[in-house]
Design a protein around this motif. Structure first.
Motif, mmCIF file in Angstrom:
data_model
loop_
_atom_site.group_PDB
_atom_site.id
_atom_site.type_symbol
_atom_site.label_atom_id
_atom_site.label_comp_id
_atom_site.label_asym_id
_atom_site.label_seq_id
_atom_site.Cartn_x
_atom_site.Cartn_y
_atom_site.Cartn_z
ATOM 1 N N ILE A 158 0.859 -1.183 0.000
ATOM 2 C CA ILE A 158 0.000 0.000 0.000
ATOM 3 C C ILE A 158 0.893 1.230 0.000
ATOM 4 N N SER A 159 0.580 2.159 -0.876
ATOM 5 C CA SER A 159 1.461 3.314 -1.060
ATOM 6 C C SER A 159 0.646 4.592 -1.156
ATOM 7 N N LEU A 160 1.265 5.675 -0.769
ATOM 8 C CA LEU A 160 0.688 7.002 -0.965
ATOM 9 C C LEU A 160 1.161 7.521 -2.320
ATOM 10 N N ILE A 161 0.215 7.798 -3.212
ATOM 11 C CA ILE A 161 0.581 8.325 -4.523
ATOM 12 C C ILE A 161 -0.345 9.476 -4.894
ATOM 13 N N ASN A 162 0.143 10.345 -5.757
ATOM 14 C CA ASN A 162 -0.686 11.436 -6.293
ATOM 15 C C ASN A 162 -0.420 11.662 -7.771
ATOM 16 N N HIS A 163 0.313 10.734 -8.403
ATOM 17 C CA HIS A 163 0.671 10.910 -9.810
ATOM 18 C C HIS A 163 0.807 9.557 -10.489
ATOM 19 N N ILE A 164 0.182 9.430 -11.642
ATOM 20 C CA ILE A 164 0.326 8.253 -12.500
ATOM 21 C C ILE A 164 0.687 8.739 -13.891
ATOM 22 N N LYS A 165 1.643 8.076 -14.491
ATOM 23 C CA LYS A 165 2.087 8.436 -15.840
ATOM 24 C C LYS A 165 2.195 7.153 -16.656
ATOM 25 N N PHE A 166 1.600 7.157 -17.845
ATOM 26 C CA PHE A 166 1.738 5.979 -18.698
ATOM 27 C C PHE A 166 1.658 6.385 -20.161
ATOM 28 N N SER A 167 2.149 5.498 -21.004
ATOM 29 C CA SER A 167 2.212 5.771 -22.438
ATOM 30 C C SER A 167 1.206 4.894 -23.170
ATOM 31 N N LEU A 168 0.334 5.531 -23.935
ATOM 32 C CA LEU A 168 -0.599 4.806 -24.782
ATOM 33 C C LEU A 168 0.127 4.404 -26.056
ATOM 34 N N TYR A 169 0.111 3.136 -26.336
ATOM 35 C CA TYR A 169 0.903 2.586 -27.440
ATOM 36 C C TYR A 169 0.287 2.943 -28.798
ATOM 37 N N SER A 170 1.151 3.184 -29.764
ATOM 38 C CA SER A 170 0.799 3.487 -31.159
ATOM 39 C C SER A 170 0.275 4.913 -31.281
ATOM 40 N N GLU A 171 -0.055 5.321 -32.475
ATOM 41 C CA GLU A 171 -0.534 6.672 -32.747
ATOM 42 C C GLU A 171 -2.053 6.780 -32.627
ATOM 43 N N ASN A 172 -2.690 5.733 -32.163
ATOM 44 C CA ASN A 172 -4.153 5.732 -32.052
ATOM 45 C C ASN A 172 -4.631 6.682 -30.955
ATOM 46 N N ASN A 173 -5.909 7.034 -31.023
ATOM 47 C CA ASN A 173 -6.576 7.760 -29.953
ATOM 48 C C ASN A 173 -7.329 6.764 -29.082
ATOM 49 N N PHE A 174 -7.284 7.001 -27.778
ATOM 50 C CA PHE A 174 -7.940 6.107 -26.827
ATOM 51 C C PHE A 174 -8.765 6.920 -25.833
#
Length: 540
Positions: free
Chosen positions: A316-332
């Motif tokens: 269990i962790s204290l967090i306030n930020h998530i960052k991730f990369s959506l793969y390919s040039e598509n829109n999601f």
């Protein structure tokens, strides 16, 4: 010199020798003037030493009681504990090492009776340093019995930090019902509810006369899934079906909070990505898993998302930020959920109606998290892809307005996932090269920029023109949109001629994904922009 001699030779200290003399009198009938009888065992003692050591014995031998004149006194106390206390009186020493909790309890009883406060304090400190899975319930009972709050709190903290092992111990069967109920009431007794149910079933088998309904009422049923209910709870027959469903219905819709791990077991690392194998993170749902942490791709079907892509952090962790990369040039489009126990998930981010691409930078009020679930809602090829992922607690986070980040830095950069969808020169106005620019023909099209995700935006800054042009005749207007279909005016400079230089514009802040810059006047019938910032990096 005289003072030094007086200091060196003016006194004698034989405290140690005196103590040794008293020690030799322990269990020695020489000069004994009283016999203590315990369980028919006659123990020689000395009234003077006992009276000087304990106010209890001082009163016993000095207040004209019958015992004052008697040479033999019977005491209803545990024999081994009394011998240990008597040795303490004569020698000032006790070793607790070879004593179990029961023996120490007897010893504490006598220390309390004979008013040896320093001994009571020493026993409490010793127990504090010997708390283990095997004895924690006994020490907790001991601390409750004598109202030792500090020891009790230390014991509860130990149990909270080792809750799963506590439930799995063999001696769980010996724990009284009221103690179990008190432990299960604690929000920090962090164990999945179905594991608590299984442990209580075993406890009840060893304690068939106990009222199991009382203990089951402390289970937080809203965090037991229907699948667990059908496959585990109902077949257990621990209650009849009517009683079981009555309990389940009573608590299933309650507002009982989820259990939360104690602070000492919570990760509070700052500015460190804890979604890594080194920190114990792993994927528990999502196809094709070789990483997320190693630049490989995890994905799920949009039509059959299941549990989406779920990451379990190492703790269990204290967090306030998530960052991730959506793969390919598509829109999601997607949603993000978090959970502490892996059963009840709370909505964190809902971008189900927005077009997102490339890197996603999500910020939110600091919260306790162990599970993070990403569920794709829309995609151009029916799959939702993620190929890099980070989670952390940052020292500073941007402001959040209506669920959207209000950035304090320019997010119209390729590093932040922005892209030029229409316009000659493509992304050149999004980089820092002042020799390059993006443009479009007057009366033919526009420059359209898509940000990586929706932001709350209230300003732009543009470097109009290009190095080949020093025209002062730049006219244009800027619109914003969330869907590239409905546009809203943000900046209107169609009736002005602006120089080829930096210009900053502010407007009513709003959610923005798409930005359309339409030139109405420019050099050689071309409107150009060398640099574009969203929001402006310069504060007015």
């Amino acid at each position: 010199m005289a003072n030094e001699i007086m200091s060196q030779y003016g006194e004698i200290d034989e405290t140690h020798e005196i103590l040794q003399r008293y020690t030799r009198l322990y269990m020695n009938d020489k000069h004994s003037d009283v016999i203590i009888v315990v369980d028919d065992n006659k123990i020689p003692a000395h009234k003077l030493i006992l009276s000087a050591s304990s106010s209890y014995f001082h009163a016993l031998f000095s207040n004209g009681l019958v015992e004052t004149s008697k040479n033999e006194i019977k005491l209803q106390v545990p024999l081994d504990a009394f011998k240990t206390i008597l040795k303490y009186i004569y020698t000032g020493r006790i070793s607790f090492v070879n004593l179990n909790v029961g023996q120490i309890t007897d010893l504490f009883d006598l220390a309390n009776m004979y008013q040896f406060d320093s001994l009571k304090g020493a026993i409490s400190k010793y127990l504090n340093h010997t708390i283990s899975i095997e004895n924690c319930h006994s020490i907790l009972h001991f601390s409750n019995l004598y109202s030792l709050e500090s020891l009790r709190n230390d014991c509860l903290n130990f149990i909270d930090n080792n809750a799963i092992d506590f439930l799995n111990q063999e001696t769980l069967k010996e724990i009284p019902q009221d103690m179990l109920c008190d432990l299960l009431k604690r929000d920090t007794f962090y164990v999945p509810e179905i594991d608590i149910f299984n442990a209580m079933k075993i406890w009840h088998e060893a304690n068939p006369n106990a009222d199991i309904k009382v203990i089951l009422s402390e289970i937080r049923w809203s965090f037991i899934s229907m699948n667990e209910m059908i496959k585990i709870v109902v077949p257990s027959k621990i209650l009849d079906l009517t009683q079981m469903w009555a309990l389940f219905e009573k608590y299933h819709d309650s507002s009982t909070p989820a259990r939360c791990a104690p602070t000492s077991s919570i990760s509070s690392l700052r500015e460190v990505n804890i979604a890594t194998a080194e920190h114990g993170a792993k994927r528990i749902s999502g196809e094709r898993w070789n990483g997320l942490f190693e630049q490989n791709v995890a994905h799920h079907s949009i039509n059959y998302p299941g549990n989406g892509i779920t990451i379990q952090l190492g703790k269990i962790s204290l967090i306030n930020h998530i960052k991730f990369s959506l793969y390919s040039e598509n829109n999601f489009s997607y949603r993000v959920y978090t959970s502490i126990d892996g059963t009840k998930f709370d909505s964190l981010v809902d971008y189900s109606t927005y077009s997102c691409r490339s890197w996603q930078f999500l910020y939110f009020p600091t919260r306790y998290v162990q599970y993070i679930r990403l569920i794709g809602m829309r995609s151009t090829d029916d799959y939702f892809y993620v190929n890099e992922f980070e989670a952390m607690q940052k020292e500073k986070v941007p402001e959040i307005v209506d669920g959207l980040v209000k950035p304090a830095i320019n997010v119209a950069t390729t590093e932040r996932g922005a892209v030029v969808l229409e316009g000659g020169g493509a992304n050149k106005m999004l980089n820092s090269n002042l020799d390059e620019f993006t443009c479009h023909d007057i009366n033919n099209g526009s420059i359209i920029v898509q940000l990586g995700q929706p932001y709350h935006i209230g300003s732009f800054r543009l470097l109009l023109g290009n190095k080949l042009s020093s025209s002062s005749g730049n006219s244009f207007y800027i619109e914003t949109s969330l869907d590239k279909s409905t546009w809203e005016m943000a900046v209107d400079k169609r009736n002005e001629s602006l120089a080829s230089s930096w210009h900053q514009f502010e407007f009513a802040a709003r959610p923005v994904i798409f930005i359309k810059i339409t030139g109405t006047q420019g050099t050689l019938n071309i409107f150009s922009c060398t640099q574009f910032e969203c929001p402006s990096s310069v504060q007015k």
